[in-house]
Design a protein around this motif. Sequence first.
Motif, PDB file in Angstrom:
ATOM      1  N   PRO A  75       0.816  -1.224   0.000  1.00 55.86           N
ATOM      2  CA  PRO A  75       0.000   0.000   0.000  1.00 55.86           C
ATOM      3  C   PRO A  75       0.846   1.270   0.000  1.00 55.86           C
ATOM      4  O   PRO A  75       0.466   2.291  -0.551  1.00 55.86           O
ATOM      5  CB  PRO A  75      -0.839  -0.109   1.269  1.00 55.86           C
ATOM      6  N   VAL A  76       2.029   1.191   0.641  1.00 59.48           N
ATOM      7  CA  VAL A  76       2.939   2.342   0.583  1.00 59.48           C
ATOM      8  C   VAL A  76       4.227   1.870  -0.066  1.00 59.48           C
ATOM      9  O   VAL A  76       4.589   0.695   0.005  1.00 59.48           O
ATOM     10  CB  VAL A  76       3.236   2.923   1.993  1.00 59.48           C
ATOM     11  N   ALA A  77       4.905   2.803  -0.716  1.00 52.68           N
ATOM     12  CA  ALA A  77       6.156   2.454  -1.389  1.00 52.68           C
ATOM     13  C   ALA A  77       7.160   1.950  -0.360  1.00 52.68           C
ATOM     14  O   ALA A  77       7.201   2.444   0.771  1.00 52.68           O
ATOM     15  CB  ALA A  77       6.694   3.672  -2.120  1.00 52.68           C
ATOM     16  N   PRO A  78       7.970   0.972  -0.717  1.00 55.37           N
ATOM     17  CA  PRO A  78       8.947   0.440   0.232  1.00 55.37           C
ATOM     18  C   PRO A  78      10.044   1.464   0.519  1.00 55.37           C
ATOM     19  O   PRO A  78      10.244   2.399  -0.257  1.00 55.37           O
ATOM     20  CB  PRO A  78       9.520  -0.769  -0.512  1.00 55.37           C
ATOM     21  N   ASP A  79      10.752   1.271   1.635  1.00 55.25           N
ATOM     22  CA  ASP A  79      11.807   2.222   1.963  1.00 55.25           C
ATOM     23  C   ASP A  79      13.108   1.903   1.230  1.00 55.25           C
ATOM     24  O   ASP A  79      14.086   2.626   1.352  1.00 55.25           O
ATOM     25  CB  ASP A  79      12.047   2.275   3.485  1.00 55.25           C
ATOM     26  N   TRP A  80      13.120   0.816   0.437  1.00 57.98           N
ATOM     27  CA  TRP A  80      14.347   0.446  -0.276  1.00 57.98           C
ATOM     28  C   TRP A  80      14.300   0.815  -1.764  1.00 57.98           C
ATOM     29  O   TRP A  80      15.209   0.467  -2.518  1.00 57.98           O
ATOM     30  CB  TRP A  80      14.646  -1.054  -0.105  1.00 57.98           C
ATOM     31  N   ALA A  81      13.263   1.517  -2.173  1.00 59.72           N
ATOM     32  CA  ALA A  81      13.195   1.993  -3.563  1.00 59.72           C
ATOM     33  C   ALA A  81      12.259   3.186  -3.631  1.00 59.72           C
ATOM     34  O   ALA A  81      11.300   3.283  -2.873  1.00 59.72           O
ATOM     35  CB  ALA A  81      12.687   0.891  -4.494  1.00 59.72           C
ATOM     36  N   THR A  82      12.558   4.088  -4.551  1.00 61.24           N
ATOM     37  CA  THR A  82      11.631   5.171  -4.873  1.00 61.24           C
ATOM     38  C   THR A  82      10.769   4.684  -6.025  1.00 61.24           C
ATOM     39  O   THR A  82      11.297   4.229  -7.055  1.00 61.24           O
ATOM     40  CB  THR A  82      12.403   6.436  -5.311  1.00 61.24           C
ATOM     41  N   VAL A  83       9.442   4.731  -5.860  1.00 56.87           N
ATOM     42  CA  VAL A  83       8.540   4.262  -6.915  1.00 56.87           C
ATOM     43  C   VAL A  83       7.900   5.469  -7.594  1.00 56.87           C
ATOM     44  O   VAL A  83       7.297   6.313  -6.933  1.00 56.87           O
ATOM     45  CB  VAL A  83       7.449   3.339  -6.343  1.00 56.87           C
ATOM     46  N   VAL A  84       8.059   5.542  -8.906  1.00 62.82           N
ATOM     47  CA  VAL A  84       7.445   6.608  -9.701  1.00 62.82           C
ATOM     48  C   VAL A  84       6.405   5.962 -10.608  1.00 62.82           C
ATOM     49  O   VAL A  84       6.733   5.101 -11.428  1.00 62.82           O
ATOM     50  CB  VAL A  84       8.504   7.350 -10.556  1.00 62.82           C
ATOM     51  N   VAL A  85       5.138   6.341 -10.427  1.00 64.83           N
ATOM     52  CA  VAL A  85       4.051   5.801 -11.240  1.00 64.83           C
ATOM     53  C   VAL A  85       3.692   6.846 -12.292  1.00 64.83           C
ATOM     54  O   VAL A  85       3.319   7.963 -11.962  1.00 64.83           O
ATOM     55  CB  VAL A  85       2.818   5.480 -10.366  1.00 64.83           C
ATOM     56  N   TYR A  86       3.846   6.491 -13.564  1.00 69.45           N
ATOM     57  CA  TYR A  86       3.623   7.472 -14.634  1.00 69.45           C
ATOM     58  C   TYR A  86       2.310   7.204 -15.374  1.00 69.45           C
ATOM     59  O   TYR A  86       1.827   6.071 -15.438  1.00 69.45           O
ATOM     60  CB  TYR A  86       4.801   7.505 -15.618  1.00 69.45           C
ATOM     61  N   SER A  87       1.756   8.266 -15.915  1.00 71.11           N
ATOM     62  CA  SER A  87       0.464   8.209 -16.599  1.00 71.11           C
ATOM     63  C   SER A  87       0.562   7.372 -17.883  1.00 71.11           C
ATOM     64  O   SER A  87       1.590   7.386 -18.573  1.00 71.11           O
ATOM     65  CB  SER A  87       0.013   9.629 -16.956  1.00 71.11           C
ATOM     66  N   VAL A  88      -0.538   6.678 -18.194  1.00 75.30           N
ATOM     67  CA  VAL A  88      -0.582   5.933 -19.455  1.00 75.30           C
ATOM     68  C   VAL A  88      -1.459   6.667 -20.476  1.00 75.30           C
ATOM     69  O   VAL A  88      -1.865   6.092 -21.489  1.00 75.30           O
ATOM     70  CB  VAL A  88      -1.093   4.489 -19.226  1.00 75.30           C
ATOM     71  N   GLU A  89      -1.727   7.933 -20.192  1.00 76.32           N
ATOM     72  CA  GLU A  89      -2.406   8.789 -21.182  1.00 76.32           C
ATOM     73  C   GLU A  89      -1.322   9.447 -22.017  1.00 76.32           C
ATOM     74  O   GLU A  89      -0.638  10.370 -21.558  1.00 76.32           O
ATOM     75  CB  GLU A  89      -3.244   9.866 -20.474  1.00 76.32           C
ATOM     76  N   GLY A  90      -1.113   8.963 -23.235  1.00 74.71           N
ATOM     77  CA  GLY A  90      -0.031   9.491 -24.068  1.00 74.71           C
ATOM     78  C   GLY A  90       1.325   9.058 -23.515  1.00 74.71           C
ATOM     79  O   GLY A  90       1.416   8.178 -22.660  1.00 74.71           O
ATOM     80  N   THR A  91       2.396   9.695 -23.997  1.00 75.04           N
ATOM     81  CA  THR A  91       3.741   9.293 -23.559  1.00 75.04           C
ATOM     82  C   THR A  91       4.437  10.383 -22.748  1.00 75.04           C
ATOM     83  O   THR A  91       5.604  10.237 -22.396  1.00 75.04           O
ATOM     84  CB  THR A  91       4.619   8.931 -24.771  1.00 75.04           C
ATOM     85  N   GLY A  92       3.710  11.468 -22.428  1.00 76.26           N
ATOM     86  CA  GLY A  92       4.352  12.588 -21.724  1.00 76.26           C
ATOM     87  C   GLY A  92       4.945  12.177 -20.384  1.00 76.26           C
ATOM     88  O   GLY A  92       6.081  12.557 -20.053  1.00 76.26           O
ATOM     89  N   GLY A  93       4.193  11.387 -19.600  1.00 73.11           N
ATOM     90  CA  GLY A  93       4.692  10.965 -18.290  1.00 73.11           C
ATOM     91  C   GLY A  93       5.931  10.103 -18.418  1.00 73.11           C
ATOM     92  O   GLY A  93       6.902  10.247 -17.653  1.00 73.11           O
ATOM     93  N   LEU A  94       5.932   9.235 -19.404  1.00 72.92           N
ATOM     94  CA  LEU A  94       7.069   8.352 -19.628  1.00 72.92           C
ATOM     95  C   LEU A  94       8.281   9.147 -20.128  1.00 72.92           C
ATOM     96  O   LEU A  94       9.423   8.864 -19.736  1.00 72.92           O
ATOM     97  CB  LEU A  94       6.664   7.273 -20.636  1.00 72.92           C
ATOM     98  N   GLU A  95       8.033  10.144 -20.953  1.00 67.51           N
ATOM     99  CA  GLU A  95       9.133  11.007 -21.428  1.00 67.51           C
ATOM    100  C   GLU A  95       9.822  11.692 -20.240  1.00 67.51           C
ATOM    101  O   GLU A  95      11.052  11.788 -20.187  1.00 67.51           O
ATOM    102  CB  GLU A  95       8.597  12.078 -22.392  1.00 67.51           C
ATOM    103  N   ARG A  96       9.029  12.166 -19.284  1.00 68.55           N
ATOM    104  CA  ARG A  96       9.622  12.838 -18.110  1.00 68.55           C
ATOM    105  C   ARG A  96      10.457  11.855 -17.292  1.00 68.55           C
ATOM    106  O   ARG A  96      11.531  12.203 -16.784  1.00 68.55           O
ATOM    107  CB  ARG A  96       8.515  13.461 -17.243  1.00 68.55           C
TER     108      ARG A  96
END
Length: 361
Positions: A58-79
């Motif tokens: 439910p919460v991101a683990p303390d051993w990794a930073t989790v970045v969840v990007y949008s699947v609307e277009g590719t803008g989030g993935l580009e960033r």
Amino acid sequence: MSSHGLRIAFFGASLVSAWWNGAAMYYRGLLRALHARGHQITFYEPALPERQRRRDLPVAPDWATVVVYSVEGTGGLERCLEEARDADVVVKASNVGFRDDWLDARVLELKSGRTQVVYWDLDAPVTLERMAGNPEDAFRALVPRYDRVFTQGGGDPVVLAYRDLGARECVPIYSAVDPDVHQPVLAEQRLDCDLALLEDRLPDLERRVESFFLRAADLLPDKRFLLGGEGWGDRPRPSNVRYVGCVPPRDCNALRCSARSVLDISRDGMARFGFSPAPRLFEAAGAGACLITDAWEGIELFLEPGRECLVAQDGLEVAEAVLCLTDDGVRELGQAARRRVLAEHTYAHRALQVERALGLG
């Protein structure tokens, strides 16, 4: 590239959700072990709605930073790609589930004198058979451009096949056990059975589940079988097979410790290539379960047949194993398997392999 803690940018399916994501426990075990060795992990995953709704972390683990990007277009993935440009190592895993072909090519633009780019193939036999069947496959041209290819399994047959396609280096990093997560627990009456199978329903697995598990259940109408995993609800099955649906990771130890024996079945391609143990094999061994596995080449590199596991060629042999197991045999096989994986097959062992392959140590 820093010789101390590496900054690793990892593009994968999901770290926080194991829903229809067989790689989740592999990701978690490996990345947690790499973090413990001083590396900084950022995991980029797509915001696929069903998966995010069914997070089991439910919460991101303390051993990794989790970045969840949008699947609307590719803008989030580009960033995310722009942010990953500062990493020492960029990993693109297979089967991310969003714009995979596009991302396979785009991560290669991040290669530089200080950033190496790795393709991590979680389904190497499947990938290689796909490319062998299609000379126009777009991934063929990309293989030689990666600094190296890591695979979850496949042994020498996969290494040689990738080298034939021009891979600079191909290194199998096998599944393993995280002893802090997979361990013996008290049995639970609700999960009591003679043989348990825990697998999501996949097209390249279903025929083998039929052949090894459902056939054994047909042959042993007086024994109790338990099936866990996504997608089997509408699958006809013998009356002595109880389907319990999705088994969340927190309940997996209890299932494996409550069953008298546990069956592990390889997917079609993995069985053909061999040397491809699934994470669940090691997780069951870590819990001290009495393991029966389907036959595939290379099993003895991981567990010794007859002493640390039982190997079956078909459903008849699975049924014979279930019938012949004694209480002492169940206990001894489970304890021997647990000793072996703790000694040789933990994610701490695999993290050292990853470091060596990346040029550290």
